[in-house]
Design a protein around this motif. Structure first.
Motif, PDB file in Angstrom:
ATOM      1  N   GLU A   1      13.433  13.244   3.703  1.00 39.51           N
ATOM      2  CA  GLU A   1      13.810  14.020   4.721  1.00 39.51           C
ATOM      3  C   GLU A   1      12.684  14.891   5.514  1.00 39.51           C
ATOM      4  O   GLU A   1      12.531  15.115   6.732  1.00 39.51           O
TER       5      GLU A   1
ATOM      6  N   GLU B   1      10.365  12.643   7.330  1.00 37.57           N
ATOM      7  CA  GLU B   1      10.924  12.206   8.557  1.00 37.57           C
ATOM      8  C   GLU B   1      10.958  13.362   9.561  1.00 37.57           C
ATOM      9  O   GLU B   1      10.444  13.181  10.755  1.00 37.57           O
ATOM     10  N   ARG B   2      11.057  14.812   9.284  1.00 32.32           N
ATOM     11  CA  ARG B   2      10.776  15.656  10.137  1.00 32.32           C
ATOM     12  C   ARG B   2       9.379  15.681  10.520  1.00 32.32           C
ATOM     13  O   ARG B   2       9.018  16.088  11.588  1.00 32.32           O
TER      14      ARG B   2
ATOM     15  N   ALA C   1       7.114  13.337  10.474  1.00 30.40           N
ATOM     16  CA  ALA C   1       6.934  12.004  11.746  1.00 30.40           C
ATOM     17  C   ALA C   1       7.539  12.426  13.179  1.00 30.40           C
ATOM     18  O   ALA C   1       7.122  12.289  14.228  1.00 30.40           O
ATOM     19  N   PHE C   2       8.528  12.840  12.945  1.00 37.25           N
ATOM     20  CA  PHE C   2       9.284  13.601  14.354  1.00 37.25           C
ATOM     21  C   PHE C   2       8.381  14.530  15.024  1.00 37.25           C
ATOM     22  O   PHE C   2       8.277  14.547  16.259  1.00 37.25           O
TER      23      PHE C   2
ATOM     24  N   GLU D   1       5.257  12.610  16.573  1.00 43.28           N
ATOM     25  CA  GLU D   1       5.731  12.112  17.690  1.00 43.28           C
ATOM     26  C   GLU D   1       6.073  12.947  19.144  1.00 43.28           C
ATOM     27  O   GLU D   1       5.469  12.647  20.169  1.00 43.28           O
ATOM     28  N   THR D   2       6.524  14.036  18.873  1.00 44.82           N
ATOM     29  CA  THR D   2       6.784  15.140  19.820  1.00 44.82           C
ATOM     30  C   THR D   2       5.535  15.490  20.334  1.00 44.82           C
ATOM     31  O   THR D   2       5.284  15.772  21.573  1.00 44.82           O
TER      32      THR D   2
ATOM     33  N   LYS E   1       3.807  12.962  22.362  1.00 45.90           N
ATOM     34  CA  LYS E   1       4.427  12.644  23.724  1.00 45.90           C
ATOM     35  C   LYS E   1       4.183  13.766  24.592  1.00 45.90           C
ATOM     36  O   LYS E   1       3.935  13.218  25.984  1.00 45.90           O
TER      37      LYS E   1
END
Length: 535
Positions: free
Chosen positions: A468, A471-472, A474-475, A478-479, A482
């Motif tokens: 978990e 995953e945080r 990676a997010f 990505e943010t 972007k």
């Protein structure tokens, strides 16, 4: 020879401190706010000119006069059947006028609380009332789209202006020196200038661009200010009501305007919970006050003794100026005493003066615990020391400083490998929480890359919490990617628009607009996108 170890420099990761200016030092003397609570929105606040320690609050069906020192109600003017609006003092402080939801304007004697006059004529609520400079007349601004001028002595209407606005009139201001001039602002976005001596009373109509919430004149009367939307606009009355400047420091609607420092400072309060203070000579923001809720009304006492702000939830904030009451001669005596206390004592045994006195070298602050571990090349213990929960929360710059030093030593990988899951999860959470901060972005991006290298070499199965956390991470990555892409696209679009406007523009006379074919055209929002006005 023992080498010296320099402690880590965490200052470069600290946020820049606010630049101290005379205004910052002056307005920081405002004490912590003292709060009063009413049961409804504070519509209007005004200070008494005759007794600066008294101010009036208009809230719901009550008009109350408070004492600034005791915070107690001095007088309660509760002669209203429906909601009262905009209670203001006359220039001498002896009379007080207020409108109400019934369309009436009531005039009170502040010494006896009696109603001296009742002006009837408006067919809708009256939100603002102001006295003329000669104190003989009273102007009222109503939701019936009309402005009425009343004679205080005989209780009769002098003039009615019903065709100046097409929507509610919620703002107005009287000229501080000329009793025959005043302005009004409506929710139609228009500003009207009146001269009662002329045959055509409405001398000029201006466009603010948004519903006007508040207006005022500067003390000399040659400039007036309007507030509406998120803008504050300054108009020059002498040069034909020319727009001098426009200030957009608020993020939401500006609701109230006031003057302070004897007219040298302009205050604007808004729904964004901020009160901005501007220098009238430059119209630049010199200070900002923050409040717990949206500010809808405000008043500043004479001599900046206090700033009172009324909020949308009925909260009243009173911030008084701290004055140093100690006399100057006492300060001098105290300074002399301190100088004598710290004066170096004489040595009675010294019979001759020394040629030169070598003072002991002042020792600097000792090394911190993580500096000691870094000095011993114990990288894991140095990282453990700064990864304490309290330090990670309150002093993230120290954590980043240690991470940066480990990256420079190429030892962050060794400090993270072989760690239990809880330590890795805590480190990943720190990277995720602070990755978006500009001061930490570069070292934490490199730390995130190192984390991936650690997991590439790990052969055991990952726990659920560790997955978990990854995953945080990676997010968050990505943010940031972007966001960076969108900003680069926006920069490219702006560069293209600027380049097109410069290519299609033509050097012409001041205030003249031309299109690409050389034809003159009127200034408009559409034309201004494609042409250039050259001073």
């Amino acid at each position: 020879m023992q080498s010296t170890f320099l402690p880590l420099n965490a200052r470069r990761f600290q946020q820049r401190a606010q630049v101290e200016t005379p205004d910052t030092l002056y307005w920081d003397r405002l004490a912590k706010p003292e709060l009063l609570k009413e049961h409804n929105t504070i519509d209007y606040v005004d200070f008494s000119p005759s007794d600066p320690e008294n101010f009036v609050l208009t809230c719901s069906v009550r008009v109350q006069i408070y004492n600034l020192v005791t915070k107690l109600v001095v007088k309660n003017l509760s002669r209203f059947q429906k909601t009262a609006y905009g209670a203001t003092f006359r220039q001498d402080g002896r009379l007080l006028a207020a409108g109400d939801e019934e369309g009436h304007v009531k005039l009170f004697d502040t010494t006896s609380r009696n109603i001296l006059r009742l002006f009837k004529g408006h067919t809708a609520p009256v939100h603002r009332t102001f006295f003329t400079a000669d104190k003989l007349q009273l102007a009222s601004f109503g939701d019936d789209k009309a402005v009425r001028l009343w004679d205080v002595a005989n209780e009769k209407v002098v003039q009615t202006y019903g065709d100046a606005h097409t929507d509610y009139i919620r703002a107005g201001a009287m000229h501080p020196q000329a009793a025959h001039m005043f302005v009004s602002g409506g929710y139609d976005g228009k500003i009207s200038l009146y001269d009662t001596r002329a045959e055509t009373a409405v001398q000029r109509t201006l466009d603010h661009g948004a519903p006007v919430e508040s207006m005022l004149f500067l003390p000399n009367g040659s400039i007036f200010v309007s507030a509406g939307g998120n803008q504050v606009r300054v108009w020059d009355l002498i040069s034909g009501c020319r727009l001098l400047t426009m200030m957009s420091q608020h993020h939401k609607t500006v609701t109230c305007l006031r003057l302070g420092s004897d007219g040298r400072r302009l205050f604007s309060g808004g729904l964004d919970r901020h009160v901005k203070i501007y220098d009238v000579s430059t119209y630049k923001t010199v200070h900002t006050l923050t409040y717990p809720n949206a500010v809808v009304s405000m008043a500043v006492a004479s001599g900046d003794q206090a700033v009172v702000a009324g909020m949308v939830d009925g909260l009243v904030s009173i911030r008084r100026m701290i004055v140093d009451s100690k006399p100057s001669h006492l300060k001098k005596i105290r300074a002399d005493r301190e100088r004598k206390m710290y004066k170096e004592p004489k040595r009675p045994n010294d019979t001759q003066k020394a040629d030169k006195i070598i003072k002991d070298r002042v020792k600097g602050p000792g090394l911190k615990k993580f500096d000691v571990h870094l000095r011993r090349f114990d990288h894991k213990k140095a990282l453990d020391d700064v990864m304490a929960p309290q330090m990670m929360e309150k002093q993230p710059e120290l954590v980043v400083a240690v991470v940066t030093d480990l990256l420079h030593r190429r030892c962050l990988y060794k400090a993270l490998i072989g760690r239990p899951d809880r330590v890795l999860v805590r480190f990943i959470n720190f990277v995720v929480n602070h990755l978006s901060e500009m001061r930490f972005m570069r070292p934490l991006l490199m730390a995130a890359s190192t984390i991936l290298m650690v997991f590439e070499r790990r052969l055991v199965t990952y726990s659920q919490k560790l997955m978990e956390a990854l995953e945080r991470l990676a997010f968050a990555m990505e943010t940031e990617v972007k966001l960076t892409t969108e900003l680069m696209q926006l920069k490219g679009a702006m560069d293209m628009l600027i380049g097109v406007s410069m290519d299609n523009g033509e050097v012409v006379h001041k205030s003249t607009y031309v299109d690409t074919k050389g034809q003159k055209m009127q200034p408009s929002s559409a034309a201004e996108k494609y042409v250039v006005m050259v001073e």
